[in-house]
Design an enzyme around this catalytic site. Structure first.
Site, PDB file in Angstrom:
ATOM      1  N   CYS A  67       0.919  -1.317   0.059  1.00  0.00           N
ATOM      2  CA  CYS A  67      -0.016   0.112  -0.021  1.00  0.00           C
ATOM      3  C   CYS A  67       0.959   1.126   0.040  1.00  0.00           C
ATOM      4  O   CYS A  67       2.214   1.335  -0.099  1.00  0.00           O
ATOM      5  CB  CYS A  67      -1.033   0.004   1.276  1.00  0.00           C
ATOM      6  N   ALA A  70       3.334   1.863   2.861  1.00  0.00           N
ATOM      7  CA  ALA A  70       4.577   0.866   2.497  1.00  0.00           C
ATOM      8  C   ALA A  70       5.489   1.501   1.606  1.00  0.00           C
ATOM      9  O   ALA A  70       6.775   1.604   1.844  1.00  0.00           O
ATOM     10  CB  ALA A  70       4.247  -0.622   1.844  1.00  0.00           C
ATOM     11  N   ARG A 101      12.476  -4.565   5.734  1.00  0.00           N
ATOM     12  CA  ARG A 101      13.381  -4.136   4.611  1.00  0.00           C
ATOM     13  C   ARG A 101      14.806  -3.722   4.965  1.00  0.00           C
ATOM     14  O   ARG A 101      14.910  -3.176   6.004  1.00  0.00           O
ATOM     15  CB  ARG A 101      12.555  -2.684   3.908  1.00  0.00           C
ATOM     16  N   HIS A 199       5.245   6.562  -2.927  1.00  0.00           N
ATOM     17  CA  HIS A 199       6.397   7.146  -3.227  1.00  0.00           C
ATOM     18  C   HIS A 199       6.205   8.809  -3.454  1.00  0.00           C
ATOM     19  O   HIS A 199       6.969   9.619  -3.073  1.00  0.00           O
ATOM     20  CB  HIS A 199       7.033   6.557  -4.479  1.00  0.00           C
TER      21      HIS A 199
HETATM   22  S1  SF4 Z   1      -0.668  -1.699   5.935  1.00  0.00           S
HETATM   23 FE1  SF4 Z   1      -1.672  -0.108   7.103  1.00  0.00          FE
HETATM   24  S2  SF4 Z   1      -1.673   1.421   6.044  1.00  0.00           S
HETATM   25 FE2  SF4 Z   1      -1.124  -0.122   4.433  1.00  0.00          FE
HETATM   26  S3  SF4 Z   1      -3.279  -0.574   3.838  1.00  0.00           S
HETATM   27 FE3  SF4 Z   1      -2.907  -1.964   5.574  1.00  0.00          FE
HETATM   28  S4  SF4 Z   1      -3.979  -0.949   7.282  1.00  0.00           S
HETATM   29 FE4  SF4 Z   1      -3.699   0.547   5.647  1.00  0.00          FE
END
Ligand code: SF4
Length: 481
Positions: A67, A70, A101, A199
């Site tokens: 997402c 991330a 990472r 990004h």
């Molecule tokens: S990792 Fe966290 S910020 Fe990313 S989609 Fe899942 S809940 Fe949302």
């Protein structure tokens, strides 16, 4: 870019198109229609993308994507070593992205560098009443407990954007009160379709809050450059930066692997930006070009052929002193690289590799495999855009399969049909292919090895690829009865 069109025996446009059609056949009509434009046979002569990209994932197909959080916290902001990065929201996202990472950092953990898990750990009452007050308190506490941190980033997780919190005004007020940079980043995971928008959002926050706010202490020189889009995975920046310095450049900042806030903030005074990961940081290169007139060049530090070409392209933009130094560096490393090739190429020549990585490596590593005599028979990205696929077309052999945001089913099916000698992808794929008896290397984390960038990196890369493909394990996959 390679100058001649390469072919792989047994792979034709027809064979690849048949494979794609057979793979799509299992989907319901609607999903088939959506996925079809994201799979194609490469046409190197066209020099342009053969697939659609940067579109929403089809629900329920098991995408490898992450997402925007991330992309922002995990990729761009997280590696800056002298800042506290707050995962703002419930505990999950920060926990799962903690230390996974391999953006390596120097410094003393918890004192001068912060590869740690800071979170506001939202509870139900924070969702109901809002988390702004909690954030204000958290920022004060972080500043008190970690006084040597040069700044704080606030990386929003999903709920923050949904409940209408105003992290921008909290950050603005707290930055004044605490007298340190506090950067609010609205990178909630529901924004965009993948890591990619994260990004872009985080590049924009560097533009709005950081760039141009500091100056380098030492005087300017004509050889001042910045290394952009280098995240120091397994020490990649530590093999690339010294190489550029050996060529006579002053690498004033690295974005953002083992990065330092103040050096990044002063990058507006360098003479040239050298970008490695185009996908994640082209936005800021373009901003610095428009606003400060800094040109940028895209280079590739994977494998001796690409490194040699890259160093020469770079030298061509500078004077004779640099050109002579670059030639001396190439002359020094050529025999060392030849020795690596002489050792490993006989063991890897003619082997086939399939790749699925994020936004850069599916094209950037192909040259390094080719230096070892290997062919890339399929490649694809989780979150690339059309300009990445345009750059990929000339790097891959004719008619090989290109896949954008493939489902795990598609990737598995392609590998089953093409029978590669190696798959290079991520942790979510690794054990699936190993159980299929196919050698696998993690091409995000370098399988806890690395560096792979630079001359030093190629030695490690060649050893690792050989170790994976020629491991005696693969002969033992089938029971003898
Ligand atoms: S990792 Fe966290 S910020 Fe990313 S989609 Fe899942 S809940 Fe949302």
């Amino acid at each position: 870019m390679s100058d001649k069109i390469r072919k792989v025996e047994g792979i034709t446009k027809e064979s690849t198109e048949t494979l794609i059609a057979e793979t799509l056949a299992v989907y319901p009509e609607k999903a088939k229609k959506k996925r079809a434009p994201h799979l194609g046979a490469n046409d190197p002569a066209s020099g342009s993308a053969c697939v659609k990209s940067n579109k929403k994932t089809v629900p329920g197909v098991m995408s490898a994507r992450g997402c925007a959080y991330a992309g922002a916290k995990g990729v761009v902001w997280g590696p800056i070593r002298d800042m506290v990065h707050v995962s703002h929201g419930p505990v999950g996202c920060g926990w799962y992205s903690w230390g996974t990472r391999r953006n390596m950092m120097s410094g003393i953990t918890g004192v001068t560098s912060f590869p740690m898990q800071f979170t506001s750990d939202f509870q139900e009452k924070d969702i109901v009443y809002g988390g702004d007050k909690k954030l204000k308190t958290l920022l004060e506490e972080a500043h008190d407990l970690f006084p040597l941190a040069k700044g704080i980033s606030v990386l929003s997780e999903c709920p923050v954007g949904l409940i209408g919190d105003d992290i921008n005004s909290v950050a603005k007020q707290s930055a004044k009160d605490l007298d340190i940079p506090i950067i609010p980043c609205n990178c909630e995971g529901f924004r965009g379709v993948s890591q990619s928008l994260g990004h872009h959002i985080s590049n924009d926050t560097i533009r709005d809050f950081i760039i141009g706010t500091r100056e380098y202490a030492e005087p300017e020189s004509p050889y001042d450059i910045a290394l952009i889009g280098e995240y120091n995975i397994g020490g990649d920046a530590w093999s690339t930066k010294p190489l550029l310095e050996e060529c006579g450049f002053n690498v004033k900042a690295v974005w953002t692997g083992d990065g330092e806030l103040e050096k990044i903030a002063a990058t507006h005074t360098v003479k040239l930006n050298v970008i490695h990961c185009y996908r994640s940081m082209n936005y800021m290169c373009k901003v610095m070009e428009e606003k400060y007139g800094i040109p940028w060049i895209e280079l590739n530090f994977f494998g001796p052929t690409k490194i040699r070409n890259s160093l020469r392209q770079l030298a061509a933009l500078f004077d004779d002193t640099i050109k002579a130094k670059v030639e001396a560096v190439i002359a020094k490393y050529d025999p060392i690289m030849q020795a690596v090739i002489d050792e490993y190429k006989p063991r890897l020549d003619g082997k086939k590799v399939m790749l699925l990585v994020g936004g850069l490596r599916p094209r950037h590593t192909i040259g390094a495999y080719e230096d070892l005599g290997m062919d890339c028979v399929g490649s694809g990205y989780e979150f690339a855009h059309t300009d990445d696929y345009d750059r990929t077309a000339p790097e891959m052999p004719d008619a090989t399969v290109v896949y954008d945001d493939p489902s795990e089913y598609e990737f598995e099916k392609f590998a089953d049909a093409l029978k590669p000698d190696l798959v290079g992808s991520g942790i979510k794929e690794k054990y699936v292919f190993q159980k299929m008896g196919i050698p696998f290397r993690q091409m995000h984390s370098w399988d806890y090895s690395g560096p792979y960038h630079g001359y030093k990196g190629f030695e490690v890369f060649a050893r690792d690829v050989d170790m994976a493909i020629n491991s005696p394990t693969w002969k033992l996959v089938k029971a003898p009865f």
